[in-house]
Write an enzyme that holds these catalytic residues in place. Structure first.
Site, PDB file in Angstrom:
ATOM      1  N   LYS A   1       8.666  61.255 -44.022  1.00 13.38           N
ATOM      2  CA  LYS A   1       7.914  62.064 -43.066  1.00 13.38           C
ATOM      3  C   LYS A   1       8.808  62.938 -42.185  1.00 13.38           C
ATOM      4  CE  LYS A   1       4.117  58.719 -42.637  1.00 13.38           C
ATOM      5  NZ  LYS A   1       3.309  57.899 -41.704  1.00 13.38           N
TER       6      LYS A   1
ATOM      7  N   GLY B   1      19.414  52.889 -43.089  1.00 14.42           N
ATOM      8  CA  GLY B   1      19.118  51.780 -43.986  1.00 14.42           C
ATOM      9  C   GLY B   1      18.833  52.180 -45.418  1.00 14.42           C
TER      10      GLY B   1
END
Length: 405
Positions: free
Chosen positions: A198, A355
């Site tokens: 997003k 991550g």
């Protein structure tokens, strides 16, 4: 980046060194599944202990929310640490108070102790002055080697630097040097590869890097939003219709700032999002109405790799596709290997973090072939967004001004 003191400026022999590390390692069924964070702080621990310091390690573990949660104890981490270094490692079942004070008083030069999870006390996350003062009494100097926790203004990450002379540990030093080389003082031309799902979660990041890079590669599902904003039909692909105007403004801002934005020119599409789902490659302007874009196509890979050839610095955050599921990992793996090849040849400096990015680079088998890979997660992202990290700000200010060193 403001100047900061490092271990080069510290004579640690006989001193009680409060070392803030990040020992928040992943655990499954009571067993540590990845020792990366332990391994990365070992050089600082051993350097201090080898020079005769009494090393007192502070760390959080998980989120006990100010309560003692036995399953979140650092005892197993201390045991793992002792198995990896040539120094005695003691474990103390509290991080402040009589138990901690007695253990520190009995510590010998060159020995190490790991204090219990700082988050067992509510004062840690509240950065409570009284709690910080109790902790500060345990040390003579403070060394912060936990960049990954530097975006939190907690007692052990920010508060202690107001009480003791503050230094950056070797891992912190490496991280700060890498980040400076990435966007603050990069060798140009410099590019940023930003992927993910997003735009809304990476608006600040994109806004910050636009004015600092020459090329911006946009991948992952967020590229679909940029394409749709330009009138490209993206079928059933994940995209944010309410962010179209924002995407157009970003494109205009990039154009005004002479930052080239690279979007996919072809795509790997499928009707189902599952491993082994039937897939095909199509031009980005020919995505069927019932299909989803799940990866960048071969022409896009070739375009990105060609652009990498002309860069000197690359900052990478986020995958190019749904890399967790084959065959939608192809673009991420191909570009990662190209960046690694250029890095190995000394042609490109690569700084990556976040991550998903770390997981993607490991998946591609090149995590150890980049110039620097940050495991910091949130702190790395906030730095990319241009935010002032409290654990860094206080480290530099305290090191320069607050104490005679």
């Amino acid at each position: 980046m403001a100047s900061f003191h490092t271990l080069d400026d510290l004579s640690p022999e006989g001193k009680r060194v409060l070392l803030r590390a990040d020992l928040n390692v992943p655990v499954r069924d009571g067993a540590i599944t990845d020792t990366t964070r332990i391994d990365r702080v070992i050089p600082t621990i051993c350097e201090l202990a080898d020079k005769g310091a009494r090393v007192i390690i502070l760390s959080h573990f998980d989120r006990p929310k100010g309560q003692v949660v036995p399953s979140m104890s650092l005892a197993p981490v201390a045991e793992m640490l002792e198995s990896k270094i040539q120094h005695k490692v003691h474990f103390v079942s509290d991080c402040v108070g009589p138990k901690a004070e007695e253990a520190v008083a009995n510590l010998k030069d060159g020995e190490v102790c790991v204090l219990e999870n700082t988050r067992f006390h509510a004062g840690e996350e509240k950065n409570d002055p009284a709690f910080t003062d109790m902790m500060a009494r345990l040390g003579d100097v403070y060394v912060n080697d936990a960049f990954s926790a530097a975006h939190r203004a907690h007692a052990s990450t920010e508060g202690l630097a107001h009480h003791l002379p503050a230094y950056a540990g070797r891992l912190m030093e490496a991280e700060l040097n890498a980040l400076t080389a990435a966007l603050e003082l990069p060798e140009r031309p410099v590019g940023a590869l930003v992927g993910g799902a997003k735009i809304s979660t990476k608006l600040d990041l994109i806004g910050n890097v636009l004015g600092k890079v020459d090329v911006l590669f946009i991948g992952g599902a967020m590229a679909n939003t940029f394409l749709a904003a330009q009138g490209v039909a993206v079928g059933k692909s994940l995209q944010e219709a309410d962010m179209h105007e924002t995407a157009r403004k970003i494109m205009a801002q990039a154009n005004d700032g002479k930052c080239e934005i690279i979007l996919p020119v072809d795509a790997v599409i499928a009707r189902e999002f599952r491993e082994g789902a039937p897939s095909e490659v199509c031009d980005i302007h020919a995505v069927p109405a019932d299909a989803m874009i799940l990866d960048a196509g071969p022409k896009t890979i070739a375009l990105i790799n060609a652009k990498l050839e002309g860069l000197k610095t690359l900052v990478w955050n986020g995958p190019l596709g749904a890399f967790e599921i084959k065959p939608f990992d192809t673009a991420t793996v191909s570009v990662a290997r190209k960046a690694a090849e250029l890095t190995k040849a000394g042609k490109l400096k690569t700084i990556a973090g976040g991550g998903d990015t770390v997981s993607a680079l490991r998946h591609a088998g090149v995590a150890d072939q980049m110039s620097y890979v940050s495991t910091a997660g949130g702190a790395f992202l906030e730095w990319l967004e241009g935010k002032l990290l409290p654990g860094i700000a206080v480290l530099t200010d305290a090191a320069r001004n607050a104490f005679p060193i």
